[in-house]
Scaffold this motif. Structure first.
Motif, PDB file in Angstrom:
ATOM      1  N   ASN A  18      -7.320  -1.546   0.358  1.00 46.38           N
ATOM      2  CA  ASN A  18      -6.456  -1.655  -0.822  1.00 46.38           C
ATOM      3  C   ASN A  18      -5.662  -0.371  -1.079  1.00 46.38           C
ATOM      4  O   ASN A  18      -5.349  -0.044  -2.215  1.00 46.38           O
ATOM      5  CB  ASN A  18      -7.262  -2.026  -2.066  1.00 46.38           C
ATOM      6  CG  ASN A  18      -6.373  -2.660  -3.140  1.00 46.38           C
ATOM      7  OD1 ASN A  18      -5.320  -3.225  -2.832  1.00 46.38           O
ATOM      8  ND2 ASN A  18      -6.788  -2.557  -4.388  1.00 46.38           N
ATOM      9  N   GLN A  19      -5.343   0.325  -0.014  1.00 51.57           N
ATOM     10  CA  GLN A  19      -4.497   1.509  -0.115  1.00 51.57           C
ATOM     11  C   GLN A  19      -3.077   1.156   0.316  1.00 51.57           C
ATOM     12  O   GLN A  19      -2.882   0.315   1.193  1.00 51.57           O
ATOM     13  CB  GLN A  19      -5.028   2.632   0.777  1.00 51.57           C
ATOM     14  CG  GLN A  19      -6.408   3.109   0.354  1.00 51.57           C
ATOM     15  CD  GLN A  19      -6.991   4.086   1.356  1.00 51.57           C
ATOM     16  OE1 GLN A  19      -7.451   5.157   0.994  1.00 51.57           O
ATOM     17  NE2 GLN A  19      -6.980   3.716   2.613  1.00 51.57           N
ATOM     18  N   ALA A  20      -2.102   1.815  -0.313  1.00 53.43           N
ATOM     19  CA  ALA A  20      -0.711   1.553   0.030  1.00 53.43           C
ATOM     20  C   ALA A  20      -0.426   1.979   1.466  1.00 53.43           C
ATOM     21  O   ALA A  20      -0.819   3.067   1.897  1.00 53.43           O
ATOM     22  CB  ALA A  20       0.208   2.304  -0.934  1.00 53.43           C
ATOM     23  N   ARG A  21       0.250   1.102   2.211  1.00 50.72           N
ATOM     24  CA  ARG A  21       0.691   1.451   3.565  1.00 50.72           C
ATOM     25  C   ARG A  21       1.931   2.338   3.456  1.00 50.72           C
ATOM     26  O   ARG A  21       2.769   2.147   2.564  1.00 50.72           O
ATOM     27  CB  ARG A  21       1.020   0.189   4.348  1.00 50.72           C
ATOM     28  CG  ARG A  21      -0.174  -0.705   4.631  1.00 50.72           C
ATOM     29  CD  ARG A  21      -0.990  -0.211   5.792  1.00 50.72           C
ATOM     30  NE  ARG A  21      -0.257  -0.370   7.055  1.00 50.72           N
ATOM     31  CZ  ARG A  21      -0.735   0.024   8.230  1.00 50.72           C
ATOM     32  NH1 ARG A  21      -1.901   0.629   8.303  1.00 50.72           N
ATOM     33  NH2 ARG A  21      -0.026  -0.155   9.327  1.00 50.72           N
ATOM     34  N   PHE A  22       2.060   3.284   4.357  1.00 52.17           N
ATOM     35  CA  PHE A  22       3.203   4.199   4.313  1.00 52.17           C
ATOM     36  C   PHE A  22       4.081   4.083   5.560  1.00 52.17           C
ATOM     37  O   PHE A  22       4.972   4.903   5.775  1.00 52.17           O
ATOM     38  CB  PHE A  22       2.728   5.648   4.132  1.00 52.17           C
ATOM     39  CG  PHE A  22       1.654   6.075   5.099  1.00 52.17           C
ATOM     40  CD1 PHE A  22       1.985   6.515   6.374  1.00 52.17           C
ATOM     41  CD2 PHE A  22       0.326   6.027   4.732  1.00 52.17           C
ATOM     42  CE1 PHE A  22       0.995   6.905   7.256  1.00 52.17           C
ATOM     43  CE2 PHE A  22      -0.667   6.409   5.625  1.00 52.17           C
ATOM     44  CZ  PHE A  22      -0.342   6.846   6.894  1.00 52.17           C
ATOM     45  N   ALA A  54      15.467 -19.778   3.693  1.00 54.71           N
ATOM     46  CA  ALA A  54      14.725 -18.623   4.190  1.00 54.71           C
ATOM     47  C   ALA A  54      15.301 -17.345   3.608  1.00 54.71           C
ATOM     48  O   ALA A  54      16.481 -17.283   3.234  1.00 54.71           O
ATOM     49  CB  ALA A  54      14.766 -18.574   5.718  1.00 54.71           C
ATOM     50  N   GLY A  55      14.474 -16.302   3.541  1.00 54.46           N
ATOM     51  CA  GLY A  55      14.896 -15.026   2.997  1.00 54.46           C
ATOM     52  C   GLY A  55      15.242 -14.022   4.080  1.00 54.46           C
ATOM     53  O   GLY A  55      14.734 -14.097   5.204  1.00 54.46           O
ATOM     54  N   LYS A  56      16.108 -13.098   3.750  1.00 52.14           N
ATOM     55  CA  LYS A  56      16.449 -11.967   4.615  1.00 52.14           C
ATOM     56  C   LYS A  56      15.527 -10.818   4.277  1.00 52.14           C
ATOM     57  O   LYS A  56      15.442 -10.381   3.126  1.00 52.14           O
ATOM     58  CB  LYS A  56      17.907 -11.560   4.403  1.00 52.14           C
ATOM     59  CG  LYS A  56      18.300 -10.260   5.077  1.00 52.14           C
ATOM     60  CD  LYS A  56      18.291 -10.390   6.594  1.00 52.14           C
ATOM     61  CE  LYS A  56      18.805  -9.090   7.240  1.00 52.14           C
ATOM     62  NZ  LYS A  56      18.767  -9.183   8.715  1.00 52.14           N
ATOM     63  N   ILE A  57      14.807 -10.294   5.284  1.00 50.26           N
ATOM     64  CA  ILE A  57      13.790  -9.263   5.055  1.00 50.26           C
ATOM     65  C   ILE A  57      14.273  -7.934   5.630  1.00 50.26           C
ATOM     66  O   ILE A  57      14.672  -7.861   6.799  1.00 50.26           O
ATOM     67  CB  ILE A  57      12.447  -9.663   5.691  1.00 50.26           C
ATOM     68  CG1 ILE A  57      11.978 -11.013   5.125  1.00 50.26           C
ATOM     69  CG2 ILE A  57      11.395  -8.586   5.453  1.00 50.26           C
ATOM     70  CD1 ILE A  57      10.769 -11.587   5.824  1.00 50.26           C
ATOM     71  N   ILE A  58      14.229  -6.896   4.805  1.00 45.98           N
ATOM     72  CA  ILE A  58      14.595  -5.546   5.239  1.00 45.98           C
ATOM     73  C   ILE A  58      13.345  -4.673   5.186  1.00 45.98           C
ATOM     74  O   ILE A  58      12.662  -4.596   4.160  1.00 45.98           O
ATOM     75  CB  ILE A  58      15.696  -4.948   4.346  1.00 45.98           C
ATOM     76  CG1 ILE A  58      16.978  -5.784   4.455  1.00 45.98           C
ATOM     77  CG2 ILE A  58      15.963  -3.491   4.713  1.00 45.98           C
ATOM     78  CD1 ILE A  58      18.086  -5.318   3.527  1.00 45.98           C
ATOM     79  N   ASP A  59      13.048  -4.026   6.304  1.00 41.20           N
ATOM     80  CA  ASP A  59      11.901  -3.135   6.413  1.00 41.20           C
ATOM     81  C   ASP A  59      12.348  -1.718   6.066  1.00 41.20           C
ATOM     82  O   ASP A  59      13.198  -1.135   6.748  1.00 41.20           O
ATOM     83  CB  ASP A  59      11.353  -3.191   7.845  1.00 41.20           C
ATOM     84  CG  ASP A  59      10.072  -2.392   8.024  1.00 41.20           C
ATOM     85  OD1 ASP A  59       9.703  -1.638   7.112  1.00 41.20           O
ATOM     86  OD2 ASP A  59       9.445  -2.516   9.101  1.00 41.20           O
ATOM     87  N   HIS A  60      11.786  -1.136   5.011  1.00 39.21           N
ATOM     88  CA  HIS A  60      12.132   0.227   4.615  1.00 39.21           C
ATOM     89  C   HIS A  60      11.331   1.275   5.385  1.00 39.21           C
ATOM     90  O   HIS A  60      11.523   2.485   5.162  1.00 39.21           O
ATOM     91  CB  HIS A  60      11.915   0.417   3.109  1.00 39.21           C
ATOM     92  CG  HIS A  60      12.848  -0.389   2.255  1.00 39.21           C
ATOM     93  ND1 HIS A  60      14.213  -0.355   2.405  1.00 39.21           N
ATOM     94  CD2 HIS A  60      12.605  -1.258   1.236  1.00 39.21           C
ATOM     95  CE1 HIS A  60      14.779  -1.153   1.517  1.00 39.21           C
ATOM     96  NE2 HIS A  60      13.834  -1.718   0.799  1.00 39.21           N
ATOM     97  N   ASN A  61      10.431   0.807   6.262  1.00 39.12           N
ATOM     98  CA  ASN A  61       9.629   1.702   7.112  1.00 39.12           C
ATOM     99  C   ASN A  61       8.763   2.669   6.309  1.00 39.12           C
ATOM    100  O   ASN A  61       8.434   3.768   6.789  1.00 39.12           O
ATOM    101  CB  ASN A  61      10.534   2.479   8.080  1.00 39.12           C
ATOM    102  CG  ASN A  61      11.208   1.579   9.093  1.00 39.12           C
ATOM    103  OD1 ASN A  61      10.562   0.750   9.726  1.00 39.12           O
ATOM    104  ND2 ASN A  61      12.515   1.719   9.234  1.00 39.12           N
ATOM    105  N   ASN A  62       8.387   2.268   5.113  1.00 36.26           N
ATOM    106  CA  ASN A  62       7.494   3.093   4.294  1.00 36.26           C
ATOM    107  C   ASN A  62       6.400   2.263   3.631  1.00 36.26           C
ATOM    108  O   ASN A  62       5.769   2.703   2.668  1.00 36.26           O
ATOM    109  CB  ASN A  62       8.298   3.845   3.236  1.00 36.26           C
ATOM    110  CG  ASN A  62       9.017   2.900   2.265  1.00 36.26           C
ATOM    111  OD1 ASN A  62       8.912   1.677   2.384  1.00 36.26           O
ATOM    112  ND2 ASN A  62       9.747   3.464   1.304  1.00 36.26           N
TER     113      ASN A  62
END
Length: 563
Positions: free
Chosen positions: A127-131, A151-159
């Protein structure tokens, strides 16, 4: 403190979503009973009013993000920070769907035509935030009234956070569906280890002569040095990758008669490659739905209309928007080009394909097209109708329409396939030399290649592109359609790796990149298939296939529906 806040937050959501009616009845009834014994009925009335207001607030809690805001501010202010200090000792785990959360970012009401923004916060099993990014998601909205989905467009912020954008394409309810297909540890393993590992697919090769038979092990192999093998190269189609079998004792290599997939050997090899990463593909880490601050949205009616009839005709270089379209009552509505709906008229289809030679090649998705085109035509007996697993041919004199399907070699099948009767796409294209160029070419070549190494697939697709270029020089106006991969069903842990949707998504990117600016119409069906209200399958329902064919026909004959 954090645990208590989390529990309280989700208990309130659960009660308000599931037991709001029962709760309201109990409070009202209990207060009415107490009113009979209280001296002050005014105080009792105030209690009832407060209870009713509370119930009304909780009733709309799950559908109005703005009403959640005061509590969310209080909740987030008291919740301990996810930041780790130098003195903290923590364990890091893979992204865990049960701990991930999404949050609707829109303030106020949402109307038809608006863009819905949702943030995904990835968290690990502790339950820790992924970075870091890299998780693989599916996201869609669906509704039963009206029957619609997108469907949705997904953007990965890499954080560790992701932004999902949806179009509110209809007025009414919309249920949010966000699925963690693979955590980033699994996608990294697939890209860096699995994809680059050779010998992942195996066949049993059956050799036969008048005096003896032998069954040996066969595989796809990249360039190398080996001994006592039968090698079947096809450089013009596969490049440096070869179909290789163990040499059968006492039989020549030319006696290979049949082959079929060796499932036991594939499972053994998959287990060997997985090693200690097997847990990443077990059920708890695969295809899990995540929760959020709201489950159902409501889109208000608005004056916004989508001028789909005003879209440009479908062309090879037509830009594809980030949100590709939506389903409404079993019809797909694309946003990048005009899909005509006249193709339910069999005469229109026949006029579109009159005097055409249709060549469909590749995998069983192409065979679906072959099988579904025929029912779209007028119901007349065929003059020629040849149906084999590797080759099909159909012809009608009435409209002079010829249609042929050929399965590519090295296909994955649990039944015996005859060696030497399958045809590579490059060979078929190079043999099309009719000066009239009245061809329609449809290629679907992806479903059997997730087990190939990346370099081998890139080389194969590059050679196919060269064959397409040669064909275009001969027939510059002949339409060519290349179907994209789409998500599929996975019946076992091995399938989740060997035929992974993440791997299919990578093949989709390679196909689109290599065929860019080629004059080929890239039929991108990824979002179209994700959004359709049915389980993903290697062979999607007829409703989906027909809508894909309507897109193809709208490209091939964009003027047929005008009269």
């Amino acid at each position: 403190m954090q645990t208590y806040l989390d529990c309280f937050f989700y208990i309130v959501q659960y009660i308000s979503h599931k037991y709001i009616f029962i709760l309201s009845r109990l409070i009202v009834v209990s207060n009415i009973m107490d009113c009979k014994t209280l001296k002050s009925r005014r105080r009792c009335a105030l209690v009832c009013v407060f209870a009713c207001c509370l119930i009304a607030y909780l009733t709309v809690w799950m559908t109005m993000p703005t009403l959640q805001a005061p509590f969310m501010y209080f909740y987030l202010a008291l919740r301990p920070s996810d930041k780790v200090t130098a003195d903290d000792s923590v364990s890091l785990g893979e992204t865990n769907a049960a701990n991930c959360r999404y949050h609707v970012l829109n303030n106020g009401s949402i109307s038809k035509g608006d863009i819905v923004k949702i943030r995904i916060d990835a968290r690990d099993k502790y339950n820790q935030a992924r970075f870091v990014g890299g998780d693989f998601w599916f996201a869609w909205l669906d509704s039963k009234k009206p029957v619609a989905s997108t469907a949705g467009k997904i953007i990965d912020h890499n954080n560790g956070t992701y932004l999902v954008s949806f179009l509110a394409a209809w007025a009414g309810h919309a249920d949010i569906n966000i699925i963690l297909v693979h955590p980033s540890d699994a996608t990294t393993f697939m890209k860096e280890v699995f994809w680059n590992t050779d010998k992942k697919i195996f066949w049993q090769g059956y050799y036969r002569s008048p005096k003896a038979t032998q069954t040996v092990l066969c595989t796809i192999q990249s360039p190398g040095i080996w001994e006592n093998k039968c090698t079947y190269p096809r450089p013009v189609a596969n490049g440096r990758t070869s179909f290789v079998c163990d040499k059968p004792p006492g039989l020549p290599c030319s006696s290979l008669a049949q082959y079929k997939t060796h499932s036991a050997m594939i499972d053994t090899r998959t287990t060997e490659i997985l090693g200690d990463k097997k847990f990443l593909f077990e059920w708890g880490n695969y295809n899990q739905k995540i929760s959020g601050n709201i489950k159902r949205l409501h889109f208000k009616e608005s004056s916004v209309t989508f001028n789909l009839d005003g879209l440009p005709t479908c062309q090879p270089q037509t830009p594809i928007p980030s949100i590709t379209g939506y389903w409404m009552h079993n019809q797909w509505h694309p946003f990048h080009c005009r899909k005509y709906n006249c193709w339910t008229n069999s005469i229109k289809v026949a006029e579109c394909l009159r005097n055409k030679e249709i060549y469909i090649m590749g995998d069983s998705n192409g065979r679906q097209y072959y099988n579904e085109i025929i029912p779209l035509l007028p119901p007349e007996p065929a003059d020629v109708d040849v149906r084999k697993s590797e080759h099909m041919h159909w012809y009608t004199k009435t409209y002079n329409i010829s249609m042929t399907f050929d399965f590519h070699p090295e296909s994955i099948a649990s039944h015996w396939l005859t060696y030497g009767v399958f045809h590579y796409e490059v060979d078929i294209l190079d043999q099309l030399v009719n000066a009239e160029c009245n061809y329609v070419i449809i290629i679907s070549t992806w479903a059997h290649f997730t087990q190939w190494t990346r370099s081998a697939f890139v080389e194969r697709v590059g050679l196919l592109r060269e064959a397409v270029d040669r064909f275009v020089k001969r027939c510059p106006n002949a339409p060519i359609i290349l179907k994209s991969p789409h998500p599929r069903d996975h019946w076992s842990l091995q399938s989740r790796l060997l035929c992974s949707d993440f791997m299919l998504y990578q093949l989709r990117k390679i196909l689109r990149k290599i065929f860019a600016d080629s004059g080929v119409f890239f039929l991108d069906v990824w979002d179209m298939n994700i959004a359709f209200p049915a389980e993903n399958s290697i062979h999607m329902p007829t409703t989906v296939v027909d809508q894909e064919l309507f897109m193809i026909l709208s490209y091939v004959c964009n003027s047929t529906c005008e009269y």
